[in-house]
Design an enzyme around this catalytic site. Structure first.
Site, PDB file in Angstrom:
ATOM      1  N   VAL A   1       9.312  65.930  54.032  1.00  0.00           N
ATOM      2  CA  VAL A   1       8.386  64.818  54.247  1.00  0.00           C
ATOM      3  C   VAL A   1       7.287  65.178  55.243  1.00  0.00           C
ATOM      4  CG1 VAL A   1       8.267  62.503  55.288  1.00  0.00           C
ATOM      5  CG2 VAL A   1       9.954  62.999  53.522  1.00  0.00           C
TER       6      VAL A   1
ATOM      7  N   LEU B   1       7.741  59.571  48.504  1.00  0.00           N
ATOM      8  CA  LEU B   1       7.517  60.737  47.642  1.00  0.00           C
ATOM      9  C   LEU B   1       8.828  61.268  47.073  1.00  0.00           C
ATOM     10  CD1 LEU B   1       8.481  63.510  49.291  1.00  0.00           C
ATOM     11  CD2 LEU B   1       6.336  63.166  50.468  1.00  0.00           C
TER      12      LEU B   1
ATOM     13  N   CYS C   1      18.363  61.748  49.404  1.00  0.00           N
ATOM     14  CA  CYS C   1      18.101  60.343  49.748  1.00  0.00           C
ATOM     15  C   CYS C   1      19.128  59.341  49.204  1.00  0.00           C
ATOM     16  CB  CYS C   1      16.702  59.954  49.270  1.00  0.00           C
ATOM     17  SG  CYS C   1      15.416  60.819  50.185  1.00  0.00           S
TER      18      CYS C   1
ATOM     19  N   ARG D   1      20.993  69.392  48.528  1.00  0.00           N
ATOM     20  CA  ARG D   1      21.754  68.343  49.209  1.00  0.00           C
ATOM     21  C   ARG D   1      22.380  67.360  48.212  1.00  0.00           C
ATOM     22  NH1 ARG D   1      17.468  66.855  53.958  1.00  0.00           N
ATOM     23  NH2 ARG D   1      15.973  67.548  52.396  1.00  0.00           N
TER      24      ARG D   1
END
Ligand code: NAD
Length: 432
Positions: free
Chosen positions: A11, A153, A263, A331
């Site tokens: 980010v 994003l 996320c 991840r």
């Protein structure tokens, strides 16, 4: 404007370079010296299409700088973006905010004039209030403003998403800061991005609610796919059939492996923890997390069925191991659960990923990286298409495989079952 991005990860780096490309002076700071030294030499720490070109362009024209000196970078900037990680706590499901709070403490030592401090990291409701308390211990309240500006994003599409966002959300009760940020984002707003102004807590919750909703959509179609498999229906027909309804929309409605990435898994857990704190039961999101956590086991059971319950000594090839295409981010990728399980049960695994070898599999027995698709596929008994890279879409298995009994498990439904069958191979998809 003079901007400082604290944290130069997915980010911080992408938004920092894009802000510099819009004409701002940006310092991207990170405590990771190797990362910053590499960036100064043009070495990009992440795989993101188009990023290298944009970094080089703006670094060479001196609008973009890299530094490990947080104090100096804060002093030189008017607007400071917090872009540090907010992973899941080691002991629990809430967000670990230690990186945020330690950065806030650092900022409080270096405020020399009015600064806007913005959380671009995904942070739970009331984090802005906590940051304000930390800063107030050292700095007068009229010297800073804490604002929420969540980032939406997607990895793999990050530059496009940043430059052409659906919306820019600014959460603040301070009119002056809101105007400054509206001005900063003006080039994107003039290209069609909607500007949404809320209070700080609402802005913090918008990000979590958005991610929880998208995770719910994916999980919903994954469960419908399970039903399709039992009823001889192609889930792709269902995705199209419901996705064309404008109230539903077609995006995030593709059945596949469990959702992963940096996320959705952490943010769905964190919103539940926040809701618990406020004695609210988010039962829908809880069931999404449960369903998703069972998904890899379900797909592993299917792999076992495909191999007639004989995993031992089977040669299995994984095409793609990242959680989605166009990123090197591992991840919470479902491959991290599947590959160790198959290895433990005696399979011999080769994997190919366009972003190269993955350290996550270094210590897993009988797992090796193949430098090409053809080498990975060659003598396999089963090919698992795990990630939908374009590189895989037109593979001719007949040319590559030495086995007549090759089986293909297409976890992204990118191949035509008829074409694979016509090549003489057994095809298995998701929900079809
Ligand atoms: P990341 O792990 O890639 O990068 C975080 C960086 O912050 C690391 O390089 C770390 O060294 C640095 N850092 C930590 N503490 C620091 C400090 N005190 N000073 C300087 N640098 C420091 O993380 P990311 O994926 O970029 O995510 C950052 C935040 O943005 C998270 O809250 C995430 O949820 C959110 N977010 C991520 C994405 C995504 O696609 N990755 C999208 C939207 C929002």
């Amino acid at each position: 404007m003079k901007l400082c991005m604290i944290g130069t990860g997915y980010v911080g780096l992408v938004s920092g370079v894009c802000f510099s490309d819009l004409g701002n002076d940006v310092i991207c700071v990170d405590k990771d010296k190797r990362k910053i030294n590499g960036l100064k030499k043009g070495i990009i720490p992440i795989y993101e299409p188009g990023l290298k070109e944009l970094v080089l362009k703006n670094y060479n024209n001196k609008r973009l700088k890299f530094s490990t000196d947080l104090e100096d970078s804060i002093k030189k900037s008017d607007v400071i973006f917090l872009c540090v990680g907010t992973p899941t706590k080691k002991n629990g499901n809430g967000a670990d905010l230690s990186q945020i709070f330690s950065a806030a403490k650092e900022i409080s030592k270096s405020i020399n004039k009015f600064k806007i401090i913005i959380t671009k990291s995904t942070v739970p409701v009331t984090t802005g209030d906590e940051i304000e308390k930390i800063l107030s211990k050292k700095v007068k309240k009229n010297k800073f403003s804490v604002v929420s500006n969540p980032e939406f994003l997607r990895e793999g599409e990050a530059i496009r998403d940043f430059v052409y966002p659906d919306r820019v959300v600014i959460g603040s009760n301070d009119k002056k800061s809101k105007m400054i940020l509206k001005n900063l984002y003006a080039p994107l707003i003039s290209k069609g991005a909607k500007f949404i102004s809320t209070n700080r807590r609402a802005s913090e919750l918008i990000k979590y609610a958005a991610n929880a909703f998208l995770a719910t959509k994916i999980t919903f179609i994954n469960e419908i796919a399970n039903l399709c498999e039992k009823t001889n229906i192609d889930v792709e027909d269902i995705s199209i059939g419901i996705g064309l309804d404008k109230r539903i929309g077609s995006r995030f409605l593709r059945a596949g492996p469990a959702y992963g990435g940096s996320c959705f898994p952490k943010d769905t857990k964190a919103i539940i923890t926040t809701a618990d704190k406020f004695r609210t039961d988010l039962s829908v999101i809880k069931s999404v997390i449960k369903s998703n956590s069972l998904r890899s086991k379900l797909l592993l059971k299917k792999i076992s069925e495909i191999l007639n319950q004989r995993i031992k000594n089977k040669k299995i090839c994984f095409l793609g191991v990242t959680f989605k295409a166009n990123t090197d981010d591992m991840r919470d990728s479902s491959s991290l659960e599947m590959i160790p399980y198959l290895s433990k049960n005696g399979a011999k695994i080769k994997y190919y990923d366009p972003t190269g070898i993955k350290k996550e599999f270094d210590k897993i027995k009988n797992v090796s990286f193949s430098k090409s698709i053809s080498y990975a596929v060659k003598d396999s008994d089963l090919v698992i298409l795990h990630t939908e890279w374009n590189d895989f879409k037109s593979i001719n298995f007949k040319k590559l495989s030495t086995s007549k009994n090759l089986k293909i498990y297409d976890m992204r439904n990118i191949f035509s079952p008829d074409k694979i069958k016509a090549q003489g191979f057994k095809y298995f998809g998701i929900g079809r």
